[in-house]
Write a protein that holds these residues in place. Structure first.
Motif, PDB file in Angstrom:
ATOM      1  N   VAL A   1      46.396   8.121  25.185  1.00 54.66           N
ATOM      2  CA  VAL A   1      45.374   7.991  26.268  1.00 54.66           C
ATOM      3  C   VAL A   1      45.626   6.621  27.119  1.00 54.66           C
ATOM      4  N   THR A   2      46.227   5.748  26.630  1.00 54.89           N
ATOM      5  CA  THR A   2      46.571   4.499  27.322  1.00 54.89           C
ATOM      6  C   THR A   2      47.938   4.841  28.385  1.00 54.89           C
ATOM      7  N   ASP A   3      48.715   5.337  27.515  1.00 52.83           N
ATOM      8  CA  ASP A   3      50.156   5.739  28.516  1.00 52.83           C
ATOM      9  C   ASP A   3      49.908   6.690  29.724  1.00 52.83           C
ATOM     10  N   TRP A   4      48.799   7.571  29.421  1.00 50.31           N
ATOM     11  CA  TRP A   4      49.065   8.690  30.522  1.00 50.31           C
ATOM     12  C   TRP A   4      48.600   8.188  31.878  1.00 50.31           C
ATOM     13  N   PRO A   5      47.766   7.565  32.243  1.00 51.38           N
ATOM     14  CA  PRO A   5      47.493   6.998  33.575  1.00 51.38           C
ATOM     15  C   PRO A   5      48.694   6.265  34.116  1.00 51.38           C
ATOM     16  N   GLN A   6      49.509   5.552  33.131  1.00 45.50           N
ATOM     17  CA  GLN A   6      50.607   4.758  33.780  1.00 45.50           C
ATOM     18  C   GLN A   6      51.522   5.605  34.122  1.00 45.50           C
ATOM     19  N   ILE A   7      51.882   6.831  33.197  1.00 50.27           N
ATOM     20  CA  ILE A   7      52.925   7.922  33.623  1.00 50.27           C
ATOM     21  C   ILE A   7      52.656   8.632  34.866  1.00 50.27           C
ATOM     22  N   ILE A   8      51.362   9.005  35.187  1.00 51.86           N
ATOM     23  CA  ILE A   8      51.018   9.671  36.367  1.00 51.86           C
ATOM     24  C   ILE A   8      51.163   8.639  37.332  1.00 51.86           C
ATOM     25  N   ALA A   9      50.834   7.368  37.223  1.00 51.44           N
ATOM     26  CA  ALA A   9      50.882   6.617  38.444  1.00 51.44           C
ATOM     27  C   ALA A   9      52.431   6.234  38.931  1.00 51.44           C
ATOM     28  N   THR A  10      53.316   6.110  37.712  1.00 55.86           N
ATOM     29  CA  THR A  10      54.670   5.805  37.980  1.00 55.86           C
ATOM     30  C   THR A  10      55.371   7.100  38.663  1.00 55.86           C
TER      31      THR A  10
ATOM     32  N   GLN B   1      55.776  12.199  47.441  1.00 52.15           N
ATOM     33  CA  GLN B   1      55.615  13.352  48.250  1.00 52.15           C
ATOM     34  C   GLN B   1      55.741  14.836  47.272  1.00 52.15           C
ATOM     35  N   ALA B   2      55.913  14.586  46.163  1.00 45.35           N
ATOM     36  CA  ALA B   2      56.005  15.812  45.226  1.00 45.35           C
ATOM     37  C   ALA B   2      54.612  16.385  44.787  1.00 45.35           C
ATOM     38  N   ASP B   3      54.489  17.452  44.510  1.00 48.92           N
ATOM     39  CA  ASP B   3      53.505  18.370  43.850  1.00 48.92           C
ATOM     40  C   ASP B   3      53.722  18.342  42.306  1.00 48.92           C
TER      41      ASP B   3
ATOM     42  N   LYS C   1      53.911   9.143  40.654  1.00 49.16           N
ATOM     43  CA  LYS C   1      53.629   9.078  41.912  1.00 49.16           C
ATOM     44  C   LYS C   1      54.308   8.217  43.081  1.00 49.16           C
ATOM     45  N   THR C   2      54.459   6.921  42.250  1.00 50.27           N
ATOM     46  CA  THR C   2      55.174   5.908  42.760  1.00 50.27           C
ATOM     47  C   THR C   2      56.636   6.348  43.320  1.00 50.27           C
TER      48      THR C   2
ATOM     49  N   ASP D   1      65.112   4.247  33.308  1.00 46.71           N
ATOM     50  CA  ASP D   1      66.401   5.247  33.331  1.00 46.71           C
ATOM     51  C   ASP D   1      66.564   5.480  35.007  1.00 46.71           C
ATOM     52  N   PRO D   2      67.843   4.929  35.267  1.00 51.54           N
ATOM     53  CA  PRO D   2      68.324   5.334  36.733  1.00 51.54           C
ATOM     54  C   PRO D   2      68.424   6.797  37.189  1.00 51.54           C
ATOM     55  N   THR D   3      68.645   7.653  36.166  1.00 51.80           N
ATOM     56  CA  THR D   3      68.829   9.270  36.524  1.00 51.80           C
ATOM     57  C   THR D   3      67.513   9.710  36.618  1.00 51.80           C
ATOM     58  N   THR D   4      66.491   9.309  35.971  1.00 53.96           N
ATOM     59  CA  THR D   4      65.116   9.761  36.139  1.00 53.96           C
ATOM     60  C   THR D   4      64.459   9.171  37.445  1.00 53.96           C
ATOM     61  N   MET D   5      64.707   8.048  37.743  1.00 48.94           N
ATOM     62  CA  MET D   5      64.237   7.658  38.986  1.00 48.94           C
ATOM     63  C   MET D   5      64.847   8.070  40.512  1.00 48.94           C
ATOM     64  N   ALA D   6      66.187   8.399  40.176  1.00 47.62           N
ATOM     65  CA  ALA D   6      66.893   8.816  41.377  1.00 47.62           C
ATOM     66  C   ALA D   6      66.392  10.406  41.762  1.00 47.62           C
ATOM     67  N   ALA D   7      66.507  11.116  40.417  1.00 51.63           N
ATOM     68  CA  ALA D   7      65.690  12.481  40.458  1.00 51.63           C
ATOM     69  C   ALA D   7      64.334  12.594  41.056  1.00 51.63           C
ATOM     70  N   LEU D   8      63.432  11.750  40.624  1.00 52.51           N
ATOM     71  CA  LEU D   8      62.195  11.792  41.342  1.00 52.51           C
ATOM     72  C   LEU D   8      62.201  11.213  42.519  1.00 52.51           C
ATOM     73  N   SER D   9      63.136  10.487  43.111  1.00 56.22           N
ATOM     74  CA  SER D   9      63.014   9.783  44.756  1.00 56.22           C
ATOM     75  C   SER D   9      63.394  11.213  45.404  1.00 56.22           C
ATOM     76  N   LYS D  10      63.872  12.231  44.860  1.00 53.57           N
ATOM     77  CA  LYS D  10      64.096  13.535  45.584  1.00 53.57           C
ATOM     78  C   LYS D  10      63.326  14.512  45.390  1.00 53.57           C
TER      79      LYS D  10
END
Length: 444
Positions: free
Chosen positions: A337-346, A353-355, A348-349, A258-267
């Motif tokens: 359990v499978t999705d969670w590490p990927q969610i967090i890694a994504t 810089q976000a908390d 963070k990517t 989702d481009p909106t989500t990616m744009a929001a997270l980039s900021k």
């Protein structure tokens, strides 16, 4: 006795499923609310980031300023004056710092007898010299520079400081007109600054969305208000991307496509996540739909399910479906359990810089209820996954907060005995979730 207990569980499950089908209807599953609270021009934001602005100009009776000629005023310093009655006749504006290739600043001025002049950019001269003509208004924009905004304000003949917002000197931004174009008034001074845009991005399901809370009192809104009151967060904006009905897999897909989500997270400066409940509830609904040969994506699914559950023999069908429900729930929790590490890694990517603050799941069902034994193990599995040590985020332990709560106000709307079967937090529940986000100890 075993049959009696099974009947009790089946009867309660039937009622619960009916209620859930109404809460998590097709329309709600499909709903996406991207709420962005813009800073507009009402906040005296501070210039931040690695990119700044500088400017110089030509002023009546003074000529080129500041002196010596060629020097600049660094934003948000004042170019011009507020008490000498001198017109600003021309100016040059340019960005400073680590400016990316292709990025710049453009500006256009409205000049006495000439109107709006051509837009210029990146240090080019706008206005006139030697003609005795006043600048009356200006528009300024950034070009090719995501993640930043340009703010500006000024002093105008007979009007004083503009704009005035909530009885205070505010700012306009990003191409808005500053000044006048039909009153014959000179622009006497200007201040400009570059502001790095930052967001608090909320991710997750209906709890992040704020369902069942008084409007504006969901935990996301409460947390945002607290964050915004902290020094350095004056221009923080809220992007709530919580989607009712979302499972962990749907959140992971949202993060990756989702481009909106990616744009929001980039900021993003702060990210919160509340997800997992639908990994338990969604397979229950899906299993029930299959048992009664219904389409859960149909717009009429809630009504069709209500009719099916009202038919004779519905309890027997649910009883026969219980093993399938348990298997489906187990599989969906395993998927979490499978999705969670990927969610967090994504996350963070996308937002390095976000908390990040993550909420555990609470159990809306009383420990004495027969359904408690069905849902509690799945909730514990998800929470154990969320609370993995050293995962690089803070945990708001909502499960413990709800389990140990001693207050008088109900935290959830779920109560068999008064016929309230909504599993979402009440306004008081959202307040407690918010408090535990503060307690998580995020970095300011």
């Amino acid at each position: 006795m075993k049959k009696s207990i099974l009947r009790s569980i089946t009867g309660r499950l039937l009622i619960l499923l009916l209620m859930l089908s109404m809460i998590f209807s097709t329309g709600v599953f499909a709903a996406v609310d991207s709420e962005k609270t813009d800073t507009d021009n009402t906040i005296d934001t501070k210039a931040t980031g690695d990119i700044g602005v500088q400017y110089r100009g030509h002023i009546q009776n003074k000529g080129d300023v500041p002196l010596p000629v060629g020097n600049f005023v660094s934003g948000p310093g004042e170019l011009g004056s507020q008490s000498e009655g001198l017109r600003l006749e021309g100016l040059r504006i340019e960005l400073t710092g680590d400016v990316p290739s292709g990025a710049g600043i453009s500006y256009a001025v409205h000049v006495q007898n000439k109107g709006w002049m051509d837009t210029v950019e990146n240090g080019d001269f706008a206005g006139t010299t030697g003609e005795g003509l006043r600048i009356e208004a200006i528009k300024i924009n950034l070009t090719g520079l995501d993640g930043y905004e340009v703010y500006y304000r000024g002093h105008v003949q007979n009007k004083g400081n503009i704009p005035i917002v909530d009885n205070d000197w505010g700012w306009v931004k990003n191409g808005a007109e500053l000044g006048t174009t039909s009153e014959g008034l000179r622009l006497e001074s200007i201040q400009i600054k570059i502001v790095k845009t930052e967001t608090y991005t909320a991710l997750g399901d209906s709890i992040a969305y704020g369902m069942s809370a008084t409007p504006g009192s969901g935990y996301v809104n409460l947390f945002y208000n607290d964050l915004k009151g902290m020094s350095g967060n004056e221009d923080l904006s809220l992007v709530n991307l919580g989607v009712p009905g979302y499972t962990s897999s749907q959140l992971l897909n949202q993060l990756s496509s989702d481009p909106t989500t990616m744009a929001a997270l980039s900021k993003a400066k702060v990210v919160t996540v509340s997800v997992g409940g639908n990994n338990i509830l969604a397979p229950v609904i899906a299993s029930l739909a299959a048992a009664f040969s219904l389409d859960p994506t149909s717009a009429t699914f809630p009504a069709e399910l209500a009719a099916a559950l009202a038919q004779p023999g519905a309890e027997d069908i649910i009883t026969a479906t219980l093993p399938t429900i348990q298997t489906s729930v187990t599989a969906s929790v395993t998927q979490f359990v499978t999705d969670w590490p990927q969610i967090i890694a994504t996350i963070k990517t996308l937002a390095p810089q976000a908390d990040i603050v993550v909420a555990t799941l609470y159990d809306p069902i009383n420990t004495q209820d027969p359904l408690y034994a069905i849902f509690e193990p799945s909730i514990q599995t998800i929470n154990h996954t969320i609370m993995t040590p050293g995962a690089g985020y803070k945990v708001a332990d909502v499960y413990t907060a709800f389990a140990t709560y001693q207050g008088s106000e109900a935290l959830v709307n779920f109560n068999w005995y008064i016929g309230s079967l909504d599993p979402h937090p009440t306004t008081a529940g959202h307040e407690l979730i918010y408090q535990y986000h503060l307690n998580a100890g995020f970095i300011n």
